[in-house]
Scaffold this motif. Structure first.
Motif, PDB file in Angstrom:
ATOM      1  N   ASN A  48       0.834  -1.208   0.000  1.00  0.00           N
ATOM      2  CA  ASN A  48       0.000   0.000   0.000  1.00  0.00           C
ATOM      3  C   ASN A  48       0.866   1.255   0.000  1.00  0.00           C
ATOM      4  O   ASN A  48       0.357   2.365   0.131  1.00  0.00           O
ATOM      5  CB  ASN A  48      -0.904   0.014   1.236  1.00  0.00           C
ATOM      6  N   SER A  49       2.174   1.083  -0.134  1.00  0.00           N
ATOM      7  CA  SER A  49       3.118   2.181   0.054  1.00  0.00           C
ATOM      8  C   SER A  49       2.969   3.321  -0.953  1.00  0.00           C
ATOM      9  O   SER A  49       3.370   4.438  -0.668  1.00  0.00           O
ATOM     10  CB  SER A  49       4.558   1.660   0.016  1.00  0.00           C
ATOM     11  N   LYS A  50       2.401   3.035  -2.095  1.00  0.00           N
ATOM     12  CA  LYS A  50       2.261   4.086  -3.107  1.00  0.00           C
ATOM     13  C   LYS A  50       0.975   4.891  -2.931  1.00  0.00           C
ATOM     14  O   LYS A  50       0.804   5.920  -3.560  1.00  0.00           O
ATOM     15  CB  LYS A  50       2.320   3.474  -4.501  1.00  0.00           C
ATOM     16  N   LEU A  51       0.094   4.420  -2.056  1.00  0.00           N
ATOM     17  CA  LEU A  51      -1.162   5.144  -1.831  1.00  0.00           C
ATOM     18  C   LEU A  51      -0.911   6.416  -1.038  1.00  0.00           C
ATOM     19  O   LEU A  51      -0.139   6.433  -0.078  1.00  0.00           O
ATOM     20  CB  LEU A  51      -2.157   4.267  -1.068  1.00  0.00           C
ATOM     21  N   ARG A  52      -1.563   7.483  -1.461  1.00  0.00           N
ATOM     22  CA  ARG A  52      -1.586   8.763  -0.756  1.00  0.00           C
ATOM     23  C   ARG A  52      -3.044   9.186  -0.676  1.00  0.00           C
ATOM     24  O   ARG A  52      -3.854   8.807  -1.522  1.00  0.00           O
ATOM     25  CB  ARG A  52      -0.791   9.848  -1.507  1.00  0.00           C
ATOM     26  N   MET A  53      -3.371   9.998   0.303  1.00  0.00           N
ATOM     27  CA  MET A  53      -4.747  10.460   0.418  1.00  0.00           C
ATOM     28  C   MET A  53      -5.111  11.233  -0.846  1.00  0.00           C
ATOM     29  O   MET A  53      -4.373  12.105  -1.288  1.00  0.00           O
ATOM     30  CB  MET A  53      -4.933  11.331   1.655  1.00  0.00           C
ATOM     31  N   SER A  54      -6.255  10.886  -1.413  1.00  0.00           N
ATOM     32  CA  SER A  54      -6.704  11.511  -2.651  1.00  0.00           C
ATOM     33  C   SER A  54      -7.154  12.950  -2.415  1.00  0.00           C
ATOM     34  O   SER A  54      -7.405  13.358  -1.273  1.00  0.00           O
ATOM     35  CB  SER A  54      -7.871  10.711  -3.241  1.00  0.00           C
ATOM     36  N   SER A  55      -7.284  13.703  -3.489  1.00  0.00           N
ATOM     37  CA  SER A  55      -7.800  15.079  -3.393  1.00  0.00           C
ATOM     38  C   SER A  55      -9.204  15.089  -2.810  1.00  0.00           C
ATOM     39  O   SER A  55      -9.534  15.940  -1.978  1.00  0.00           O
ATOM     40  CB  SER A  55      -7.817  15.731  -4.779  1.00  0.00           C
ATOM     41  N   ALA A  56     -10.023  14.121  -3.226  1.00  0.00           N
ATOM     42  CA  ALA A  56     -11.389  14.035  -2.699  1.00  0.00           C
ATOM     43  C   ALA A  56     -11.361  13.715  -1.206  1.00  0.00           C
ATOM     44  O   ALA A  56     -12.137  14.277  -0.428  1.00  0.00           O
ATOM     45  CB  ALA A  56     -12.191  12.980  -3.449  1.00  0.00           C
ATOM     46  N   GLY A  57     -10.460  12.829  -0.788  1.00  0.00           N
ATOM     47  CA  GLY A  57     -10.329  12.484   0.620  1.00  0.00           C
ATOM     48  C   GLY A  57      -9.901  13.685   1.446  1.00  0.00           C
ATOM     49  O   GLY A  57     -10.420  13.923   2.537  1.00  0.00           O
TER      50      GLY A  57
END
Length: 175
Positions: free
Chosen positions: A12-21
């Motif tokens: 999951n290391s490439k996941l970042r909080m999205s703009s919508a989040g």
């Protein structure tokens, strides 16, 4: 046969909080450019500023309540706390691949509940118990406030809808 005591790793290391989040988080945290007692009336709850940044446990002092905070300081703290929450989710959820929606929900939850408040739900997600995690997230609606007799836990009504939103991605069937 897979070893249940050592489940495979998920990346999951490439996941970042999205703009919508981030937009949802900003809306729920409702940035304030001053110090305030989070928990209702002054003298109760915890001293907080900006976008839900805890200054310290317990109510703000009179001097703190008069302190103004600039937009740049609020934005810097907001970004830093999101990055901290992302790191916690990356570290604590390493055996289950997360969707973007699930990652955003966990980052929001950690941002608000803190590591210790989110630890059980993160453990449940990491061990594949999404239903249990949804329930744990939904139950995290209490805060401790000061009273004349000491401290007590009360329902923070503003958290009920937020926790429903944060737990929703773990209630949906897997895709």
């Amino acid at each position: 046969m897979p070893d249940a005591s050592n489940p495979p790793k998920a990346d999951n290391s490439k996941l970042r909080m999205s703009s919508a989040g981030k937009a949802r988080l900003r809306k729920t945290e409702d940035p304030k450019y001053y110090y305030y007692d989070d928990g209702g009336r002054p003298g109760r709850g915890n001293c907080t500023w900006g976008a839900g940044t805890l200054a310290h446990k317990g109510p703000c002092s009179d001097a703190e309540l008069k302190t103004k905070v600039g937009p740049a300081e609020v934005e810097a703290a907001f970004a830093s706390r999101i990055a901290d929450a992302e790191r916690v989710v990356h570290r604590k959820v390493s055996h289950q691949a997360l969707s973007q929606e699930q990652f955003d929900a966990l980052v929001s939850f950690v941002y608000n509940a803190g590591v210790s408040g989110a630890d059980n739900a993160l453990w449940l997600v990491d061990h594949g118990d999404f239903k249990g995690a949804a329930s744990a997230i939904s139950r995290t609606i209490y805060m401790t406030v000061r009273t004349k007799k000491g401290r007590k836990k009360v329902v923070a009504h503003g958290l009920i809808g937020r926790r429903a939103e944060e737990s929703a991605p773990f209630r949906a069937p897997s895709q």
